[in-house]
Design an enzyme around this catalytic site. Structure first.
Site, mmCIF file in Angstrom:
data_model
loop_
_atom_site.group_PDB
_atom_site.id
_atom_site.type_symbol
_atom_site.label_atom_id
_atom_site.label_comp_id
_atom_site.label_asym_id
_atom_site.label_seq_id
_atom_site.Cartn_x
_atom_site.Cartn_y
_atom_site.Cartn_z
ATOM 1 N N CYS A 111 0.811 -1.230 0.000
ATOM 2 C CA CYS A 111 0.000 0.000 0.000
ATOM 3 C C CYS A 111 0.846 1.283 0.000
ATOM 4 O O CYS A 111 0.320 2.363 -0.258
ATOM 5 C CB CYS A 111 -0.953 -0.006 1.181
ATOM 6 S SG CYS A 111 -1.905 -1.523 1.261
ATOM 7 N N HIS A 252 -3.471 6.881 2.151
ATOM 8 C CA HIS A 252 -3.877 5.533 1.726
ATOM 9 C C HIS A 252 -5.244 5.236 2.338
ATOM 10 O O HIS A 252 -5.477 5.448 3.525
ATOM 11 C CB HIS A 252 -2.841 4.518 2.209
ATOM 12 C CG HIS A 252 -3.297 3.102 2.052
ATOM 13 N ND1 HIS A 252 -3.836 2.627 0.877
ATOM 14 C CD2 HIS A 252 -3.318 2.057 2.930
ATOM 15 C CE1 HIS A 252 -4.148 1.358 1.032
ATOM 16 N NE2 HIS A 252 -3.857 0.996 2.265
ATOM 17 N N ASN A 282 -10.304 -0.717 -0.101
ATOM 18 C CA ASN A 282 -8.848 -0.612 -0.041
ATOM 19 C C ASN A 282 -8.246 -1.254 -1.296
ATOM 20 O O ASN A 282 -8.333 -2.462 -1.475
ATOM 21 C CB ASN A 282 -8.357 -1.333 1.232
ATOM 22 C CG ASN A 282 -6.847 -1.311 1.373
ATOM 23 O OD1 ASN A 282 -6.127 -0.914 0.454
ATOM 24 N ND2 ASN A 282 -6.368 -1.755 2.514
HETATM 25 N N1 ACO Z 1 -18.380 -9.130 9.564
HETATM 26 C C1 ACO Z 1 -18.825 -9.409 10.792
HETATM 27 N N2 ACO Z 1 -18.025 -9.727 11.809
HETATM 28 C C2 ACO Z 1 -16.695 -9.766 11.556
HETATM 29 C C3 ACO Z 1 -16.163 -9.488 10.295
HETATM 30 C C4 ACO Z 1 -17.063 -9.167 9.283
HETATM 31 N N3 ACO Z 1 -16.646 -8.883 8.044
HETATM 32 N N4 ACO Z 1 -14.821 -9.615 10.372
HETATM 33 C C5 ACO Z 1 -14.508 -9.949 11.628
HETATM 34 N N5 ACO Z 1 -15.659 -10.044 12.342
HETATM 35 C C6 ACO Z 1 -15.788 -10.408 13.745
HETATM 36 C C7 ACO Z 1 -14.609 -11.162 14.291
HETATM 37 O O1 ACO Z 1 -14.726 -12.531 14.002
HETATM 38 C C8 ACO Z 1 -14.715 -10.875 15.755
HETATM 39 O O2 ACO Z 1 -15.677 -11.710 16.298
HETATM 40 P P1 ACO Z 1 -15.478 -12.344 17.752
HETATM 41 O O3 ACO Z 1 -15.452 -11.174 18.694
HETATM 42 O O4 ACO Z 1 -16.700 -13.186 17.920
HETATM 43 O O5 ACO Z 1 -14.211 -13.099 17.704
HETATM 44 C C9 ACO Z 1 -15.260 -9.451 15.816
HETATM 45 O O6 ACO Z 1 -15.843 -9.198 14.511
HETATM 46 C C10 ACO Z 1 -14.215 -8.413 16.089
HETATM 47 O O7 ACO Z 1 -13.100 -8.684 15.228
HETATM 48 P P2 ACO Z 1 -11.838 -7.789 15.237
HETATM 49 O O8 ACO Z 1 -10.818 -8.329 14.285
HETATM 50 O O9 ACO Z 1 -11.414 -7.544 16.658
HETATM 51 O O10 ACO Z 1 -12.447 -6.454 14.645
HETATM 52 P P3 ACO Z 1 -11.811 -5.046 14.613
HETATM 53 O O11 ACO Z 1 -12.625 -4.103 15.382
HETATM 54 O O12 ACO Z 1 -10.334 -5.089 14.895
HETATM 55 O O13 ACO Z 1 -11.990 -4.676 13.077
HETATM 56 C C11 ACO Z 1 -10.610 -4.508 11.123
HETATM 57 C C12 ACO Z 1 -11.340 -5.449 12.077
HETATM 58 C C13 ACO Z 1 -11.657 -3.637 10.420
HETATM 59 C C14 ACO Z 1 -9.855 -5.302 10.076
HETATM 60 C C15 ACO Z 1 -9.663 -3.637 11.967
HETATM 61 O O14 ACO Z 1 -8.805 -4.435 12.745
HETATM 62 C C16 ACO Z 1 -8.860 -2.728 11.155
HETATM 63 O O15 ACO Z 1 -9.345 -1.733 10.685
HETATM 64 N N6 ACO Z 1 -7.558 -3.013 10.995
HETATM 65 C C17 ACO Z 1 -6.701 -2.236 10.167
HETATM 66 C C18 ACO Z 1 -6.253 -3.104 9.107
HETATM 67 C C19 ACO Z 1 -6.575 -2.600 7.747
HETATM 68 O O16 ACO Z 1 -7.168 -1.597 7.509
HETATM 69 N N7 ACO Z 1 -6.106 -3.421 6.870
HETATM 70 C C20 ACO Z 1 -6.281 -3.175 5.525
HETATM 71 C C21 ACO Z 1 -5.071 -3.629 4.909
HETATM 72 S S1 ACO Z 1 -3.731 -2.628 5.405
HETATM 73 C C22 ACO Z 1 -3.208 -2.108 4.057
HETATM 74 O O17 ACO Z 1 -3.910 -1.369 3.440
HETATM 75 C C23 ACO Z 1 -2.047 -2.713 3.553
#
Ligand code: ACO
Length: 326
Positions: A111, A252, A282
């Protein structure tokens, strides 16, 4: 010698996949995706390749710059999802567009790729080695995403963006300063494996199929909200500018919560952070050039405007650049 972006272009595949479409594929909800990421839909390739969409975006950039393909001296494609290991995507773009006088190569910094490519092209131009460069960020992430993994498949989209960069004698224009870094030791928090080493000289007899994107979302989130503001402040410091003097923060587009957290840390209002991730998701290295093209074509960039571009991603890689629009 300075540099000036004289043309921008972008291309998004026609197929739009909404969060409601995603609900039919995995156990997810529109509300969850919007609230956690800010994404409502994304464009997904139904057969377009990275080189084909990269070439379409590049053609638009050349058209805006008023340049013929034969005038292009350098092509750098930033991508982490090329359709072929060999030849590189930039050479494929060269062939499609007929830029027969250019040197062409790829750069993979996920990215951060477009920003690193723009910085590399700037360095080549500033040293006088080349007079211009076509810098492209293009991805078809839909083919490396695990469509059964709800924690990653809802995040990504496909697309391409391009900028045409030219040498100029004008003062106070182009890339004023940059800040770049990498943290390879933590690289496995966001990864995608390619082929395994299997040959007549290894013990292994079976090739493990290439893998899909895996991510520790919370680690990436923490990394981004700490590293992006630090890179931006470092780049601003080198340019002797303050956050208040910046007109547009082109970041980004990974997650709206990351952008909001960066804005809060820098104490800058969100209206200085253009976003498009709600519509496109993304797109890794394509996010910055697609957004840049959209705000450029919308007439939001005026001569002398001060921009900060900042990327972060797999590697882990991160960076920021201060750019004066010409
Ligand atoms: N729909 C519904 N529930 C979901 C989903 C979904 N798509 N995905 C995960 N969950 C669930 C999980 O299983 C978990 O359930 P549990 O509590 O029963 O175990 C719950 O939601 C919470 O999961 P987390 O991973 O803790 O969710 P979080 O609040 O961290 O959000 C996210 C996840 C959006 C990916 C966040 O961590 C984030 O924004 N991270 C940044 C990473 C990013 O943006 N990456 C993109 C790539 S980076 C780059 O661009 C190179």
């Amino acid at each position: 010698m300075n540099t000036k972006i004289t043309g921008t272009g972008s291309f998004l595949p026609e197929k739009i996949v909404t969060n409601f479409d995603m609900e039919k594929l995995v156990d997810t909800q529109d509300a969850w995706i919007r609230e956690r990421t800010g994404i409502a839909s994304r464009h997904i390739s139904t057969g377009e390749t990275v080189s084909s969409i990269a070439a379409k975006a590049a053609k638009e950039a050349l058209l805006m710059a008023g340049k013929q393909p034969g005038e292009v001296e350098m092509i750098i494609v930033a991508t982490c999802s090329p359709e072929m290991l060999l030849p590189c995507c930039a050479c494929q773009v060269q062939s499609i567009l007929g830029c027969s006088n250019a040197v062409a190569f790829d750069l993979n910094a996920a990215c951060s790729g477009f920003l690193f490519a723009l910085n590399a092209a700037t360095a080549y131009i500033k040293t006088g080695l080349y007079k211009n460069a076509l810098v492209i960020g293009a991805e078809v992430l839909s083919k490396i995403v695990d469509w059964t993994d709800r924690s990653t498949c809802v995040l990504f989209g496909d697309g391409a963006g391009a900028a045409f960069l030219e040498a100029t004698e004008e003062e106070n224009i182009g890339m004023l300063s940059l800040s770049q870094g990498s943290d390879g030791a933590r690289g496995m928090v966001l990864a995608c494996e390619d082929r395994d080493v299997v040959n007549p000289f290894t013990e292994k007899k079976e090739q493990i199929l290439p893998g899909y994107v895996t991510m520790n979302g919370q680690e990436v989130y923490k990394f981004a909200v700490r590293q992006v503001p630090a890179s931006i402040l470092d780049a601003l410091n080198k340019a002797n500018l303050t956050v208040e003097e910046i007109d547009h923060f082109v970041l980004h587009q990974a997650n709206i919560r990351i952008i909001e957290a960066v804005a809060k840390r820098l104490k800058v209002p969100m209206d200085k952070f253009p976003t498009n991730l709600e519509r496109v998701g993304n797109m890794s290295s394509a996010t910055i050039p697609v957004l840049l093209d959209e705000i450029n074509r919308a007439g939001k960039l005026k001569k002398g405007d001060k921009l900060v571009m900042s990327g972060f991603g797999a590697g882990l890689t991160y960076g920021a650049g201060v750019y004066i629009w010409g």
